[in-house]
Write a protein that holds these residues in place. Structure first.
Motif, mmCIF file in Angstrom:
data_model
loop_
_atom_site.group_PDB
_atom_site.id
_atom_site.type_symbol
_atom_site.label_atom_id
_atom_site.label_comp_id
_atom_site.label_asym_id
_atom_site.label_seq_id
_atom_site.Cartn_x
_atom_site.Cartn_y
_atom_site.Cartn_z
ATOM 1 N N CYS A 31 43.813 40.875 56.048
ATOM 2 C CA CYS A 31 42.377 39.938 55.491
ATOM 3 C C CYS A 31 40.809 40.592 55.660
ATOM 4 N N LEU A 32 40.976 41.751 56.539
ATOM 5 C CA LEU A 32 39.846 42.509 57.174
ATOM 6 C C LEU A 32 39.911 43.741 55.996
ATOM 7 N N LEU A 33 40.900 43.894 55.308
ATOM 8 C CA LEU A 33 41.167 44.707 54.156
ATOM 9 C C LEU A 33 40.271 43.937 52.981
ATOM 10 N N LEU A 34 40.855 42.663 52.278
ATOM 11 C CA LEU A 34 39.887 42.825 51.484
ATOM 12 C C LEU A 34 38.576 42.278 51.343
ATOM 13 N N LEU A 35 38.222 42.070 52.505
ATOM 14 C CA LEU A 35 36.684 41.146 52.854
ATOM 15 C C LEU A 35 36.326 42.122 52.914
ATOM 16 N N PHE A 36 36.528 43.951 53.449
ATOM 17 C CA PHE A 36 35.211 44.933 53.113
ATOM 18 C C PHE A 36 35.659 45.698 52.031
ATOM 19 N N SER A 37 37.119 45.122 51.210
ATOM 20 C CA SER A 37 37.002 45.548 50.074
ATOM 21 C C SER A 37 36.255 45.382 49.026
ATOM 22 N N THR A 38 35.693 44.039 49.039
ATOM 23 C CA THR A 38 35.020 42.519 47.834
ATOM 24 C C THR A 38 34.321 42.649 48.061
ATOM 25 N N GLY A 39 33.337 43.136 49.482
ATOM 26 C CA GLY A 39 32.118 43.220 50.120
ATOM 27 C C GLY A 39 31.544 45.192 49.434
ATOM 28 N N ASN A 40 32.178 45.606 49.440
ATOM 29 C CA ASN A 40 31.953 46.809 48.865
ATOM 30 C C ASN A 40 31.945 46.860 46.824
ATOM 31 N N LEU A 41 32.708 46.152 46.419
ATOM 32 C CA LEU A 41 32.456 46.336 45.074
ATOM 33 C C LEU A 41 31.176 44.942 44.691
ATOM 34 N N GLY A 42 30.998 44.168 45.220
ATOM 35 C CA GLY A 42 30.155 43.182 45.274
ATOM 36 C C GLY A 42 28.663 44.247 44.672
ATOM 37 N N ALA A 43 28.140 44.885 45.673
ATOM 38 C CA ALA A 43 27.332 46.375 46.352
ATOM 39 C C ALA A 43 27.063 47.258 45.468
ATOM 40 N N SER A 44 28.555 47.500 44.838
ATOM 41 C CA SER A 44 28.348 48.725 44.029
ATOM 42 C C SER A 44 27.966 48.256 42.687
ATOM 43 N N LEU A 45 28.376 46.764 42.378
ATOM 44 C CA LEU A 45 28.127 46.334 40.608
ATOM 45 C C LEU A 45 26.541 45.863 40.779
ATOM 46 N N ALA A 46 25.519 45.996 41.540
ATOM 47 C CA ALA A 46 24.225 45.627 41.625
ATOM 48 C C ALA A 46 23.455 45.833 41.038
ATOM 49 N N TYR A 47 22.334 45.492 40.390
ATOM 50 C CA TYR A 47 21.300 46.467 39.191
ATOM 51 C C TYR A 47 20.384 46.745 40.330
ATOM 52 N N ALA A 48 19.889 46.394 41.494
ATOM 53 C CA ALA A 48 18.737 46.945 42.575
ATOM 54 C C ALA A 48 19.795 48.449 42.737
ATOM 55 N N GLN A 49 21.221 49.260 42.756
ATOM 56 C CA GLN A 49 22.021 49.959 42.886
ATOM 57 C C GLN A 49 22.025 50.583 41.907
ATOM 58 N N SER A 50 22.371 50.366 41.082
ATOM 59 C CA SER A 50 21.982 51.640 39.987
ATOM 60 C C SER A 50 20.252 51.838 39.184
ATOM 61 N N THR A 51 20.288 51.302 39.464
ATOM 62 C CA THR A 51 18.663 51.551 38.694
ATOM 63 C C THR A 51 17.766 52.784 39.084
ATOM 64 N N LYS A 52 16.951 53.507 38.801
ATOM 65 C CA LYS A 52 16.179 54.534 39.349
ATOM 66 C C LYS A 52 15.392 54.329 38.810
ATOM 67 N N LEU A 53 13.607 55.115 39.242
ATOM 68 C CA LEU A 53 12.198 54.738 38.663
ATOM 69 C C LEU A 53 11.959 55.566 39.468
ATOM 70 N N SER A 54 10.971 56.898 38.108
ATOM 71 C CA SER A 54 11.008 57.726 38.981
ATOM 72 C C SER A 54 8.464 57.534 38.848
ATOM 73 N N LEU A 55 7.750 57.371 39.778
ATOM 74 C CA LEU A 55 6.661 57.605 40.080
ATOM 75 C C LEU A 55 5.794 58.887 40.710
ATOM 76 N N LYS A 56 4.487 58.646 39.425
ATOM 77 C CA LYS A 56 4.253 60.581 40.112
ATOM 78 C C LYS A 56 2.624 59.484 40.447
ATOM 79 N N MET A 57 2.091 58.786 41.128
ATOM 80 C CA MET A 57 0.850 58.121 41.293
ATOM 81 C C MET A 57 0.422 58.905 42.750
ATOM 82 N N THR A 58 -1.480 59.199 42.115
ATOM 83 C CA THR A 58 -2.058 59.524 43.991
ATOM 84 C C THR A 58 -3.286 59.253 43.974
ATOM 85 N N ASN A 59 -3.762 58.540 44.285
ATOM 86 C CA ASN A 59 -4.521 57.503 44.542
ATOM 87 C C ASN A 59 -4.897 56.564 43.576
#
Length: 73
Positions: A31-59
């Motif tokens: 049960c613990l292994l299933l719980l951790f593996s499904t949690g990890n799968l959900g986190a890896s498929l999230a949009y925020a985890q795979s999106t990259k932004l680049s900003l160069k702004m001062t003042n």
């Protein structure tokens, strides 16, 4: 009349307490292994985890920075 509910003296219990504890431990571990593996799968498929932004702004104001982030995402 025969009594069908008599117990035999040569019968031994099929499961011992130790084997029941082992089965319970295996079930808990599974049960613990299933719980951790499904949690990890959900986190890896999230949009925020795979999106990259680049900003160069001062003042720059926070409003401008947030607008830039919105435009890139």
């Amino acid at each position: 009349m025969k009594n069908y509910h008599q117990t035999r003296s040569d019968c031994k219990p099929i499961k011992t307490q130790r084997s029941i504890n082992n089965i319970a431990l295996i079930m808990k571990t599974t049960c613990l292994l299933l719980l951790f593996s499904t949690g990890n799968l959900g986190a890896s498929l999230a949009y925020a985890q795979s999106t990259k932004l680049s900003l160069k702004m001062t003042n720059t104001s926070i409003e401008k920075v947030l607008e830039k982030i919105e435009s890139q995402s």
